[in-house]
Design a protein around this motif. Structure first.
Motif, PDB file in Angstrom:
ATOM      1  N   TYR A 128       0.741  33.150   4.974  1.00  0.00           N
ATOM      2  CA  TYR A 128       1.132  32.870   2.914  1.00  0.00           C
ATOM      3  C   TYR A 128       2.684  31.946   2.791  1.00  0.00           C
ATOM      4  CZ  TYR A 128       2.985  35.066  -1.154  1.00  0.00           C
ATOM      5  OH  TYR A 128       2.942  35.018  -2.486  1.00  0.00           O
ATOM      6  N   THR A 129       2.124  31.493   1.665  1.00  0.00           N
ATOM      7  CA  THR A 129       3.115  30.391   1.444  1.00  0.00           C
ATOM      8  C   THR A 129       3.999  31.126   0.628  1.00  0.00           C
ATOM      9  OG1 THR A 129       2.640  28.774   2.526  1.00  0.00           O
ATOM     10  CG2 THR A 129       4.365  28.053   0.772  1.00  0.00           C
ATOM     11  N   PRO A 130       5.066  31.688   0.110  1.00  0.00           N
ATOM     12  CA  PRO A 130       5.760  32.295  -0.803  1.00  0.00           C
ATOM     13  C   PRO A 130       6.155  31.647  -1.729  1.00  0.00           C
ATOM     14  CG  PRO A 130       6.946  32.702   0.915  1.00  0.00           C
ATOM     15  CD  PRO A 130       6.349  31.800   1.234  1.00  0.00           C
ATOM     16  N   PRO A 131       5.619  32.197  -3.628  1.00  0.00           N
ATOM     17  CA  PRO A 131       5.605  30.846  -4.720  1.00  0.00           C
ATOM     18  C   PRO A 131       7.104  30.008  -3.936  1.00  0.00           C
ATOM     19  CG  PRO A 131       5.844  33.445  -5.425  1.00  0.00           C
ATOM     20  CD  PRO A 131       6.121  33.163  -3.852  1.00  0.00           C
ATOM     21  N   SER A 132       6.813  28.564  -5.286  1.00  0.00           N
ATOM     22  CA  SER A 132       7.699  28.376  -5.584  1.00  0.00           C
ATOM     23  C   SER A 132       9.292  28.324  -5.961  1.00  0.00           C
ATOM     24  CB  SER A 132       7.315  26.440  -5.684  1.00  0.00           C
ATOM     25  OG  SER A 132       6.800  26.087  -6.075  1.00  0.00           O
ATOM     26  N   PRO A 133      10.386  27.782  -5.998  1.00  0.00           N
ATOM     27  CA  PRO A 133      11.431  28.118  -6.485  1.00  0.00           C
ATOM     28  C   PRO A 133      11.179  28.523  -8.043  1.00  0.00           C
ATOM     29  CG  PRO A 133      12.893  27.728  -4.851  1.00  0.00           C
ATOM     30  CD  PRO A 133      11.038  27.026  -4.508  1.00  0.00           C
ATOM     31  N   GLU A 134      10.554  27.734  -8.481  1.00  0.00           N
ATOM     32  CA  GLU A 134      10.545  27.068  -9.936  1.00  0.00           C
ATOM     33  C   GLU A 134       9.875  27.602 -11.150  1.00  0.00           C
ATOM     34  OE1 GLU A 134       7.459  24.095  -8.206  1.00  0.00           O
ATOM     35  OE2 GLU A 134       9.412  24.566  -7.894  1.00  0.00           O
ATOM     36  N   LEU A 135       8.680  28.498  -9.682  1.00  0.00           N
ATOM     37  CA  LEU A 135       8.022  30.006 -10.557  1.00  0.00           C
ATOM     38  C   LEU A 135       8.839  31.291 -10.558  1.00  0.00           C
ATOM     39  CD1 LEU A 135       4.718  29.173  -8.812  1.00  0.00           C
ATOM     40  CD2 LEU A 135       5.600  28.651 -10.932  1.00  0.00           C
ATOM     41  N   LEU A 136       9.986  31.574  -9.662  1.00  0.00           N
ATOM     42  CA  LEU A 136      10.143  32.810  -9.845  1.00  0.00           C
ATOM     43  C   LEU A 136      11.406  33.610 -10.631  1.00  0.00           C
ATOM     44  CD1 LEU A 136      12.256  32.129  -6.409  1.00  0.00           C
ATOM     45  CD2 LEU A 136       9.928  33.172  -6.786  1.00  0.00           C
ATOM     46  N   PRO A 137      11.886  33.123 -11.604  1.00  0.00           N
ATOM     47  CA  PRO A 137      11.828  33.806 -12.931  1.00  0.00           C
ATOM     48  C   PRO A 137      10.704  33.929 -13.988  1.00  0.00           C
ATOM     49  CG  PRO A 137      13.010  31.125 -12.902  1.00  0.00           C
ATOM     50  CD  PRO A 137      11.343  31.621 -12.092  1.00  0.00           C
ATOM     51  N   ASP A 138       9.406  33.207 -13.718  1.00  0.00           N
ATOM     52  CA  ASP A 138       8.373  33.998 -14.756  1.00  0.00           C
ATOM     53  C   ASP A 138       7.837  34.919 -14.292  1.00  0.00           C
ATOM     54  OD1 ASP A 138       8.687  32.255 -16.498  1.00  0.00           O
ATOM     55  OD2 ASP A 138       7.572  30.809 -16.359  1.00  0.00           O
TER      56      ASP A 138
END
Length: 364
Positions: free
Chosen positions: A149-159
């Motif tokens: 598993y790879t956590p989502p990239s930082p730019e996706l976190l706010p959404d």
């Protein structure tokens, strides 16, 4: 669902009807019954702040242990103020308890559990305000080194966090029992992994605060981390099974079982605390003119107290506080213990109720 893709919006990925199976519905009945009884038993204690202090600190200890932050009950109970010296582990546990209190106050005030509240909780845990991580999260690997598993990239976190906030607070978005939603919220938060540190502990605080928000509890006294500590391997394997095999039902059943088990244990613990508290009230009031509710609150907020705490809580001089505590120790209600240069006074029956063990004896 690809195990390497960002977690999807829950309301679109999972149908409420998926959890209307005989196994889930049966477990929901049992878990909700125990939770309702826990809520009622907690409400029967006039000063619920005592439960928030004692059980909140226990939850903090267990949740921190999941992250390998380990301290003893003895150290934790005697170093129970933010400015106390002590180990780094004990300080982190106290920070968890403080973060739980901050989140509880926010939920009570607003009736919501928002992204900003979650940021405040994590900031209290870490004693800093880095916000959402700006770098990729740590990938999870199996025993062979394969990335699972790879956590989502930082730019996706706010959404992603905005979607999670809507899922938490908009009942019409996903019409399911709150205990099912709690399980889904916890998995989604753990998969988003929005922070550099403190994700696991923040996620476990969100669990109990969500149940307060949904009025399944009046105060945050469900002690879920104890069940997770006991079944740590199952906890992580079932988290991963959702990512790999879409095994949502097994994950929900695991969380419902944890709610049922810890609620039942919490009922017994609170009943035992209540009986002991009433016994101490009657015995102190019958023999000592200095009896007060503030004194009882002090003796039951934590198993250990000392002269300075009585001075502060009862607004008395050091000499008077010492006289009160020595009198209670002489009657066998407290045990006086010298630790370094300080004298501690231990409510031994309360210590046993909370920990299942006897407090240490002798000097340190």
């Amino acid at each position: 669902m690809s195990i390497l893709s960002p977690p999807p919006q829950l309301a679109q990925a999972v149908s409420p009807a998926r959890f209307e199976t005989p196994a889930v519905l049966k477990k929901l009945v049992a878990a909700n019954r125990q939770l309702a009884e826990l809520k009622g038993v907690a409400a029967s204690i006039p000063n619920q702040g005592i439960l928030i202090s004692t059980l909140g600190l226990q939850e903090a200890k267990e949740s921190s242990a999941i992250e390998n932050i380990v301290t003893t009950h003895d150290e934790l109970f005697r170093e129970n103020t933010p400015d106390s010296p002590g180990s780094a582990a004990a300080k982190e546990v106290r920070q968890y308890e403080h973060a739980l209190q901050i989140g509880y106050a926010a939920v009570r005030q607003t009736g919501l559990l928002t992204g900003n509240h979650i940021l405040e909780i994590q900031a209290a845990l870490e004693q800093s305000r880095p916000g959402y991580r700006k770098l990729p999260g740590t990938t999870l690997k199996d025993g062979t080194g394969r990335v699972i598993y790879t956590p989502p990239s930082p730019e996706l976190l706010p959404d992603l966090m905005s979607d999670l906030e809507r899922f938490i607070n908009d009942a019409a978005l996903f019409d399911a029992d709150p205990l099912v939603k709690m399980a889904l919220i916890h998995h989604q938060f753990e998969s988003i992994h929005p922070f550099y540190d403190g994700n696991g502990r923040t996620g476990r605080i969100i669990n109990v605060l969500y149940l307060v928000k949904e009025k399944h509890l009046d105060i945050p006294v469900l002690y879920l981390s104890r069940a997770i500590v006991r079944t740590k391997a199952d906890y992580y394997s079932k988290l991963q099974a959702v990512r790999e095999r879409d095994a949502w039902e097994d994950w929900v059943l695991y969380m419902l079982d944890a709610v049922e088990t810890t609620a039942a244990e919490g009922i017994t613990t609170i009943q035992d605390i209540k009986a002991l508290l009433l016994d101490y009230k009657h015995r102190i009031r019958a023999k000592h003119r200095f009896y007060s509710q503030d004194l009882i609150n002090n003796l039951f907020s934590f198993p250990y107290t000392k002269i300075e705490f009585i001075q502060h809580d009862l607004k008395v001089s050091r000499l008077t506080a010492t006289r009160y505590l020595d009198a209670l120790a002489a009657d066998g209600l407290l045990r006086k213990r010298k630790l370094g240069r300080s004298n501690y006074y231990i409510n031994e029956p309360l210590f046993r109720i909370l920990t299942g063990e006897a407090p240490p004896t002798g000097e340190q």
